[in-house]
Design a protein around this motif. Structure first.
Motif, PDB file in Angstrom:
ATOM      1  N   ALA A  43       0.849  -1.185   0.000  1.00 27.06           N
ATOM      2  CA  ALA A  43       0.000   0.000   0.000  1.00 27.06           C
ATOM      3  C   ALA A  43       0.890   1.242   0.000  1.00 27.06           C
ATOM      4  N   GLU A  44       0.303   2.363  -0.406  1.00 23.36           N
ATOM      5  CA  GLU A  44       1.023   3.634  -0.439  1.00 23.36           C
ATOM      6  C   GLU A  44       0.211   4.693   0.289  1.00 23.36           C
ATOM      7  N   CYS A  45       0.909   5.527   1.031  1.00 16.53           N
ATOM      8  CA  CYS A  45       0.277   6.663   1.699  1.00 16.53           C
ATOM      9  C   CYS A  45       0.969   7.939   1.220  1.00 16.53           C
ATOM     10  N   ILE A  46       0.198   8.849   0.654  1.00 13.42           N
ATOM     11  CA  ILE A  46       0.732  10.131   0.210  1.00 13.42           C
ATOM     12  C   ILE A  46       0.610  11.142   1.347  1.00 13.42           C
ATOM     13  N   ALA A  47       1.737  11.734   1.718  1.00 10.82           N
ATOM     14  CA  ALA A  47       1.762  12.853   2.659  1.00 10.82           C
ATOM     15  C   ALA A  47       1.906  14.127   1.828  1.00 10.82           C
ATOM     16  N   PRO A  48       0.866  14.972   1.772  1.00 11.34           N
ATOM     17  CA  PRO A  48       0.897  16.123   0.853  1.00 11.34           C
ATOM     18  C   PRO A  48       1.747  17.298   1.362  1.00 11.34           C
ATOM     19  N   LEU A  90       0.420  -0.197  10.859  1.00  8.44           N
ATOM     20  CA  LEU A  90      -0.335  -1.156  10.045  1.00  8.44           C
ATOM     21  C   LEU A  90       0.518  -2.378   9.727  1.00  8.44           C
ATOM     22  N   THR A  91       1.814  -2.151   9.501  1.00  6.44           N
ATOM     23  CA  THR A  91       2.717  -3.262   9.197  1.00  6.44           C
ATOM     24  C   THR A  91       3.085  -4.037  10.457  1.00  6.44           C
ATOM     25  N   GLU A  92       3.450  -3.311  11.519  1.00  8.32           N
ATOM     26  CA  GLU A  92       3.867  -3.979  12.751  1.00  8.32           C
ATOM     27  C   GLU A  92       2.756  -4.828  13.356  1.00  8.32           C
ATOM     28  N   LEU A  93       1.509  -4.377  13.221  1.00  6.31           N
ATOM     29  CA  LEU A  93       0.379  -5.117  13.787  1.00  6.31           C
ATOM     30  C   LEU A  93      -0.138  -6.199  12.849  1.00  6.31           C
ATOM     31  N   GLY A  94       0.470  -6.328  11.665  1.00  2.74           N
ATOM     32  CA  GLY A  94       0.074  -7.364  10.734  1.00  2.74           C
ATOM     33  C   GLY A  94      -1.186  -7.072   9.949  1.00  2.74           C
ATOM     34  N   ILE A  95      -1.674  -5.829  10.009  1.00  2.00           N
ATOM     35  CA  ILE A  95      -2.863  -5.466   9.237  1.00  2.00           C
ATOM     36  C   ILE A  95      -2.494  -5.354   7.762  1.00  2.00           C
ATOM     37  N   GLU A  96      -1.307  -4.838   7.496  1.00  2.00           N
ATOM     38  CA  GLU A  96      -0.725  -4.834   6.155  1.00  2.00           C
ATOM     39  C   GLU A  96       0.446  -5.810   6.147  1.00  2.00           C
ATOM     40  N   GLU A  97       0.546  -6.635   5.108  1.00  2.00           N
ATOM     41  CA  GLU A  97       1.602  -7.633   5.061  1.00  2.00           C
ATOM     42  C   GLU A  97       2.935  -7.049   4.605  1.00  2.00           C
ATOM     43  N   ALA A  98       2.891  -6.040   3.769  1.00  2.00           N
ATOM     44  CA  ALA A  98       4.113  -5.411   3.271  1.00  2.00           C
ATOM     45  C   ALA A  98       4.220  -4.003   3.845  1.00  2.00           C
ATOM     46  N   PRO A  99       5.431  -3.492   4.024  1.00  2.00           N
ATOM     47  CA  PRO A  99       5.584  -2.126   4.536  1.00  2.00           C
ATOM     48  C   PRO A  99       4.854  -1.111   3.656  1.00  2.00           C
ATOM     49  N   VAL A 100       4.190  -0.177   4.301  1.00  2.00           N
ATOM     50  CA  VAL A 100       3.454   0.862   3.578  1.00  2.00           C
ATOM     51  C   VAL A 100       4.447   1.899   3.066  1.00  2.00           C
ATOM     52  N   GLU A 150      -7.298   3.690  -7.587  1.00  2.00           N
ATOM     53  CA  GLU A 150      -6.271   2.837  -6.988  1.00  2.00           C
ATOM     54  C   GLU A 150      -6.644   2.458  -5.561  1.00  2.00           C
ATOM     55  N   GLY A 151      -6.984   1.205  -5.359  1.00  2.00           N
ATOM     56  CA  GLY A 151      -7.478   0.744  -4.067  1.00  2.00           C
ATOM     57  C   GLY A 151      -6.434   0.590  -2.993  1.00  2.00           C
ATOM     58  N   ASP A 152      -5.143   0.636  -3.340  1.00  2.00           N
ATOM     59  CA  ASP A 152      -4.079   0.506  -2.347  1.00  2.00           C
ATOM     60  C   ASP A 152      -3.523   1.867  -1.911  1.00  2.00           C
ATOM     61  N   LEU A 153      -4.235   2.925  -2.219  1.00  2.00           N
ATOM     62  CA  LEU A 153      -3.728   4.273  -1.959  1.00  2.00           C
ATOM     63  C   LEU A 153      -4.534   4.985  -0.881  1.00  2.00           C
ATOM     64  N   LEU A 154      -3.819   5.598   0.064  1.00  2.00           N
ATOM     65  CA  LEU A 154      -4.405   6.505   1.047  1.00  2.00           C
ATOM     66  C   LEU A 154      -3.700   7.849   0.930  1.00  2.00           C
ATOM     67  N   VAL A 155      -4.411   8.920   1.280  1.00  2.00           N
ATOM     68  CA  VAL A 155      -3.812  10.253   1.327  1.00  2.00           C
ATOM     69  C   VAL A 155      -4.131  10.865   2.687  1.00  2.00           C
ATOM     70  N   ALA A 156      -3.096  11.323   3.381  1.00  2.00           N
ATOM     71  CA  ALA A 156      -3.291  11.956   4.686  1.00  2.00           C
ATOM     72  C   ALA A 156      -3.915  13.337   4.506  1.00  2.00           C
ATOM     73  N   THR A 157      -4.844  13.666   5.368  1.00  2.00           N
ATOM     74  CA  THR A 157      -5.475  14.982   5.317  1.00  2.00           C
ATOM     75  C   THR A 157      -5.954  15.366   6.712  1.00  2.00           C
ATOM     76  N   SER A 158      -6.628  16.495   6.813  1.00  2.00           N
ATOM     77  CA  SER A 158      -7.016  17.027   8.118  1.00  2.00           C
ATOM     78  C   SER A 158      -7.985  18.185   7.928  1.00  2.00           C
ATOM     79  N   THR A 159      -8.307  18.855   9.021  1.00  2.00           N
ATOM     80  CA  THR A 159      -9.143  20.056   8.946  1.00  2.00           C
ATOM     81  C   THR A 159      -8.532  21.085   8.004  1.00  2.00           C
ATOM     82  N   VAL A 160      -7.197  21.151   7.973  1.00  2.00           N
ATOM     83  CA  VAL A 160      -6.502  22.098   7.085  1.00  2.00           C
ATOM     84  C   VAL A 160      -6.904  21.853   5.637  1.00  2.00           C
ATOM     85  N   GLY A 161      -6.876  20.596   5.209  1.00  2.00           N
ATOM     86  CA  GLY A 161      -7.229  20.274   3.838  1.00  2.00           C
ATOM     87  C   GLY A 161      -8.674  20.581   3.512  1.00  2.00           C
TER      88      GLY A 161
END
Length: 322
Positions: free
Chosen positions: A25-30, A48-58, A82-93
């Motif tokens: 999986a990939e996580c975009i930090a904008p 996510l990786t350490e707890l075994g929720i994701e099998e490969a490092p994000v 793309e189903g393996d993609l997350l993007v970090a966001t917040s109130t700012v975004g």
């Protein structure tokens, strides 16, 4: 999608879906490394990786620009399904979206979940002449241009709005507090670094972005914009305790592309919910000044829509948009 997340999807969907081959999986930090969005991606990805929720490092990809607008445009235009993609966001975004600064509204993306809420803070260098929030706001009342203030959002963004809410609470008129010199940097960390170099006198940002500078003693918190003292920094005074009825929380969460399948979307919601319930996430959140809070799936999408409407109203009230 990882095989374990596929199993979570199967539980959520109550259907006999077959697991696909594991992929990273990939996580975009904008933003640049070191900011709140970068922290969100890297901490969540690691757990996510350490707890075994994701099998490969994000994989974490930094994509700064436009306070998140560059990443938003990239996902909307090139990676919407793309189903393996997350993007970090917040109130700012969401504030930027509400003000029309992103290429689309909140309906362009699928909002996955929030894991915690960061607390807004007003900070100054350790050797600053401003010993209290009264001192800083008093200087700005005497001369709104006397103290340049920085943050990780542009004029009218969430960091700026929080400062203007304090100025308003201090009795400054609209024309006066709009004259405050505001400087934007792409992240709270760069803003604090420039403040320590003397380029600005104070920073309005989120504690999670600059907690290390507080712990090292390089900067001081003049005010935490929270209802109660922050557990990680109990000695930091709140604005409320100093007579200013202002709070400014900034939730931390994720969106994914607007064309992502229900299966992939529900898998991410379930995965983040599992992470949220772990003691490891609670510890990581609280160590960085976050208040653990969970909203996910449809509830989170409704919350984002409502917050965008609220930010639009506030922005109109202070004259940022017409």
């Amino acid at each position: 999608m990882s095989m374990k997340r596929n199993l979570l999807v199967a539980v959520v969907m109550a259907a006999g879906m077959s697991a696909t081959a594991a992929s990273a999986a990939e996580c975009i930090a904008p933003a640049d490394p070191g900011g709140g969005w970068d922290f969100t991606c890297r901490t969540v990805g690691r757990l996510l990786t350490e707890l075994g929720i994701e099998e490969a490092p994000v994989q974490v990809t930094n994509m700064p620009g436009g306070v998140g607008a560059v990443a938003f445009a990239n996902v909307a235009g090139k990676r919407a399904d793309e189903g393996d993609l997350l993007v970090a966001t917040s109130t700012v975004g969401v504030t930027q979206i509400a003000q029309g600064k992103y290429p689309g509204g909140v309906d362009v993306m699928r909002w996955v979940g929030m894991l915690g809420s960061d607390v807004g803070v007003i900070v100054v260098p350790a050797a600053s002449p401003y010993a209290s929030l009264d001192d800083l706001l008093g200087a700005l009342k005497d001369d709104p241009t006397s103290v340049p203030v920085a943050g990780s959002s542009g004029a009218g963004g969430w960091d700026h709005i929080r400062l203007l809410m304090l100025a308003d609470s201090a009795g400054m008129t609209g024309d006066a507090y709009k004259a405050i010199r505001w400087v934007q940097f792409d992240g709270g960390g760069p803003a604090v670094t420039q403040m320590m170099g003397g380029q600005v006198g104070a920073v309005s940002t989120d504690l999670g972005e600059i907690a290390g500078f507080v712990q090292s003693g390089d900067i001081r918190i003049l005010a935490a914009l929270s209802d109660d003292p922050i557990p990680a920094f109990p000695d930091a005074p709140t604005a409320k305790a100093q007579g200013y009825d202002v709070t400014g929380y900034n939730w931390r969460g994720f969106y994914t592309g607007g064309e992502v399948s229900d299966a992939d979307y529900d898998g991410w919601v379930a995965a983040l919910n599992t992470l949220y319930d772990s003691e490891e996430w609670k510890a990581a959140a609280e160590a960085n000044g976050l208040i653990p809070v969970w909203r996910g799936g449809a509830e989170f999408e409704t919350y984002v829509e409502q917050q965008a409407q609220q930010m639009e109203e506030i922005s109109r009230q202070i004259g940022v948009i017409k």
